[in-house]
Enzyme design. Structure first.
Site, PDB file in Angstrom:
ATOM      1  N   GLY A   1     -50.970  26.343  27.253  1.00 28.55           N
ATOM      2  CA  GLY A   1     -49.685  27.306  26.587  1.00 28.55           C
ATOM      3  C   GLY A   1     -50.178  28.554  26.582  1.00 28.55           C
ATOM      4  N   ARG A   2     -50.381  29.002  25.321  1.00 30.71           N
ATOM      5  CA  ARG A   2     -50.484  30.446  25.061  1.00 30.71           C
ATOM      6  C   ARG A   2     -51.454  31.138  25.659  1.00 30.71           C
ATOM      7  NH1 ARG A   2     -50.919  29.612  19.029  1.00 30.71           N
ATOM      8  NH2 ARG A   2     -52.336  28.140  20.015  1.00 30.71           N
TER       9      ARG A   2
ATOM     10  N   ASN B   1     -54.194  18.993  25.243  1.00 34.23           N
ATOM     11  CA  ASN B   1     -53.468  20.493  24.893  1.00 34.23           C
ATOM     12  C   ASN B   1     -53.843  20.984  23.541  1.00 34.23           C
ATOM     13  OD1 ASN B   1     -50.125  21.452  23.914  1.00 34.23           O
ATOM     14  ND2 ASN B   1     -51.358  22.681  24.990  1.00 34.23           N
ATOM     15  N   GLY B   2     -53.995  22.094  23.520  1.00 39.25           N
ATOM     16  CA  GLY B   2     -54.311  22.958  22.248  1.00 39.25           C
ATOM     17  C   GLY B   2     -55.496  23.867  22.318  1.00 39.25           C
ATOM     18  N   GLU B   3     -55.212  25.139  21.989  1.00 39.90           N
ATOM     19  CA  GLU B   3     -56.361  26.227  21.595  1.00 39.90           C
ATOM     20  C   GLU B   3     -57.367  26.303  22.848  1.00 39.90           C
ATOM     21  OE1 GLU B   3     -56.931  28.357  18.919  1.00 39.90           O
ATOM     22  OE2 GLU B   3     -54.726  27.276  18.610  1.00 39.90           O
TER      23      GLU B   3
ATOM     24  N   GLN C   1     -38.272  19.345  31.173  1.00 38.44           N
ATOM     25  CA  GLN C   1     -38.296  18.944  29.826  1.00 38.44           C
ATOM     26  C   GLN C   1     -37.087  18.710  29.139  1.00 38.44           C
ATOM     27  OE1 GLN C   1     -40.458  20.690  26.251  1.00 38.44           O
ATOM     28  NE2 GLN C   1     -41.904  19.160  26.828  1.00 38.44           N
TER      29      GLN C   1
ATOM     30  N   CYS D   1     -41.862  19.811  19.208  1.00 36.37           N
ATOM     31  CA  CYS D   1     -41.368  21.159  18.553  1.00 36.37           C
ATOM     32  C   CYS D   1     -41.210  21.026  17.106  1.00 36.37           C
ATOM     33  CB  CYS D   1     -39.774  21.140  19.527  1.00 36.37           C
ATOM     34  SG  CYS D   1     -39.095  22.963  18.972  1.00 36.37           S
TER      35      CYS D   1
ATOM     36  N   LYS E   1     -44.327  14.350  25.339  1.00 38.70           N
ATOM     37  CA  LYS E   1     -45.352  14.861  24.883  1.00 38.70           C
ATOM     38  C   LYS E   1     -45.286  15.084  23.209  1.00 38.70           C
ATOM     39  CE  LYS E   1     -46.876  19.959  25.078  1.00 38.70           C
ATOM     40  NZ  LYS E   1     -46.281  20.942  24.148  1.00 38.70           N
TER      41      LYS E   1
HETATM   42  C1  LIG Z   1     -43.102  30.477  22.092  1.00 33.44           C
HETATM   43  C2  LIG Z   1     -43.590  29.000  22.283  1.00 33.44           C
HETATM   44  C3  LIG Z   1     -42.550  28.164  22.834  1.00 33.44           C
HETATM   45  C4  LIG Z   1     -42.934  26.855  23.222  1.00 33.44           C
HETATM   46  N1  LIG Z   1     -42.044  26.030  23.854  1.00 33.44           N
HETATM   47  C5  LIG Z   1     -42.384  24.675  24.157  1.00 33.44           C
HETATM   48  C6  LIG Z   1     -41.444  23.719  24.700  1.00 33.44           C
HETATM   49  O1  LIG Z   1     -40.330  24.324  25.128  1.00 33.44           O
HETATM   50  N2  LIG Z   1     -41.876  22.868  25.159  1.00 33.44           N
HETATM   51  C7  LIG Z   1     -43.121  22.227  24.689  1.00 33.44           C
HETATM   52  O2  LIG Z   1     -43.425  21.083  25.225  1.00 33.44           O
HETATM   53  N3  LIG Z   1     -44.035  22.745  24.113  1.00 33.44           N
HETATM   54  C8  LIG Z   1     -43.646  24.187  24.026  1.00 33.44           C
HETATM   55  N4  LIG Z   1     -44.512  24.947  23.094  1.00 33.44           N
HETATM   56  C9  LIG Z   1     -45.853  24.260  22.825  1.00 33.44           C
HETATM   57  C10 LIG Z   1     -46.910  24.526  23.856  1.00 33.44           C
HETATM   58  O3  LIG Z   1     -46.259  24.062  25.025  1.00 33.44           O
HETATM   59  C11 LIG Z   1     -48.271  24.212  23.427  1.00 33.44           C
HETATM   60  O4  LIG Z   1     -47.873  22.528  23.341  1.00 33.44           O
HETATM   61  C12 LIG Z   1     -48.697  24.646  22.142  1.00 33.44           C
HETATM   62  O5  LIG Z   1     -48.651  26.004  22.229  1.00 33.44           O
HETATM   63  C13 LIG Z   1     -50.057  24.474  22.083  1.00 33.44           C
HETATM   64  O6  LIG Z   1     -50.765  24.724  23.161  1.00 33.44           O
HETATM   65  P1  LIG Z   1     -51.737  26.122  23.383  1.00 33.44           P
HETATM   66  O7  LIG Z   1     -52.590  26.324  22.211  1.00 33.44           O
HETATM   67  O8  LIG Z   1     -52.559  26.123  24.756  1.00 33.44           O
HETATM   68  O9  LIG Z   1     -50.671  27.362  23.496  1.00 33.44           O
HETATM   69  C14 LIG Z   1     -44.136  26.185  22.919  1.00 33.44           C
HETATM   70  C15 LIG Z   1     -45.243  27.141  22.163  1.00 33.44           C
HETATM   71  C16 LIG Z   1     -44.794  28.471  22.155  1.00 33.44           C
HETATM   72  C17 LIG Z   1     -45.869  29.272  21.550  1.00 33.44           C
END
Ligand SMILES: Cc1cc2nc3c(=O)[nH]c(=O)nc-3n(C[C@H](O)[C@H](O)[C@H](O)COP(=O)(O)O)c2cc1C
Length: 304
Positions: free
Chosen positions: A212-213, A188-190, A57, A87, A128
């Site tokens: 993600g998380r 994506n999200g939550e 990315q 971001c 994204k």
């Molecule tokens: C510590 C951290 C670093 C992240 N770094 C990136 C990144 O480098 N590129 C990206 O597209 N998203 C990044 N994200 C966002 C996640 O990819 C994702 O879009 C976001 O956390 C929502 O999804 P989730 O609710 O499943 O976590 C980051 C999120 C966190 C918490």
């Protein structure tokens, strides 16, 4: 995810595909060592893990520079390029990268187009985005800008920049976006549980999701989504996780500067603590440790 976390996820055998943390692009062509530091997998014969491809990315706003660096990433071994328009970090937004670009769909379009034109058409380019910066008024326009720029697919993190990481994620907005573009949309999200996964797919209408998380907090989440019979007992899964935790510690210790190791371990334990009460306890035990040896001692004392 960073490289040690990607290696761990690959070892557990979860996701179908992974994307790197962003590589920040300004006005210069980055030297290979920058790519190799953030994406050591580029030095493997194939960038990825068996059947799990890894996409590099990029984050930036200068179409020409993004294009040059995308070509470099592909020459070094990436099989696809993803572009970050989500971001929320002040430092990157200040230099017009990440979510701030969503205020100007033209700049999003130009970035995607710049990369699409520079990179051989064999390699997919994707984007994204969040739903917007302050509000969602430009969400559909930005999605169309990514599509018209030539993206093969689009991932939507269903929150604005201002909404940060606070629940809820607005999955119904992903449905609106999906209906307004012809390219596949990844939701994506939550997503923290298999139930969230199914509800997100239902509400967004998307076949594919990005987690993600939720996957960092519970590395067995993909397994639990794939197999409804898989154990969801946190005692059982905490035992299963222990060797991976020790392996992660060794991996982090051998790849990052010693003074940063304790922070990285504590960061993961904090996120694991959202799912595993046992991780919260372990965090408390090593909270005051700042030296690698102290962290190691507490991990070995408390893990099998
Ligand atoms: C510590 C951290 C670093 C992240 N770094 C990136 C990144 O480098 N590129 C990206 O597209 N998203 C990044 N994200 C966002 C996640 O990819 C994702 O879009 C976001 O956390 C929502 O999804 P989730 O609710 O499943 O976590 C980051 C999120 C966190 C918490």
């Amino acid at each position: 995810m960073d490289a040690p976390m990607r290696r761990l996820q690959a070892a557990i055998g979860g996701p179908d595909a992974m994307v790197t943390e962003f590589v920040r692009v300004t006005d210069t062509l980055l030297p290979p060592k920058v790519f190799y530091r953030l994406v050591p997998e580029l030095q493997q014969e194939v960038c990825g893990y068996g059947h799990v491809p890894l996409t590099v990315q990029l984050l930036g706003s200068n179409p020409e520079s993004l294009g040059m660096n995308a070509v470099r990433a592909v020459e070094l071994g990436s099989r696809a390029i993803d572009l970050n328009f989500g971001c929320p970090a002040k430092t990157v937004n200040k230099s017009m990268g990440g979510a701030i670009m969503l205020r100007q769909p033209d700049s999003v379009y130009a970035a995607v187009k710049g990369v699409r034109q520079a990179v051989d058409s064999r390699y997919p380019v994707s984007g994204k985005m969040r739903l917007g910066y302050e509000d969602k008024s430009l969400a559909l326009e930005n999605a169309k800008a990514i599509e018209e720029g030539g993206a093969a697919y689009l991932t939507v993190h269903a929150r604005t920049k201002v909404e940060g990481y606070k629940p809820p994620a607005h999955w119904e907005w992903i449905a609106r976006i999906r209906e307004s573009v012809a390219i596949p949309v990844v939701a994506n999200g939550e997503i923290w549980t298999p139930e969230d996964y199914h509800r997100c797919r239902e509400i967004s209408g998307c076949a594919r999701v990005m987690i993600g998380r939720g996957l960092v907090a519970n590395p067995f989440l993909v397994e639990q989504i794939r197999n409804p019979e898989a154990s969801r007992d946190t005692d059982v899964n905490w035992s299963r996780l222990q060797p991976y935790l020790l392996g992660f510690f060794e991996d982090v210790r051998s790849t990052i500067e010693e003074r940063h190791v304790h922070g990285r371990i504590k960061q993961w334990l904090t996120m694991l603590g959202w799912h595993f009460p046992q991780a919260k306890e372990l965090f408390q035990r090593l909270r005051t440790q700042r030296e690698v040896l102290g962290v190691e001692r507490e991990l070995r004392r408390n893990l099998a």
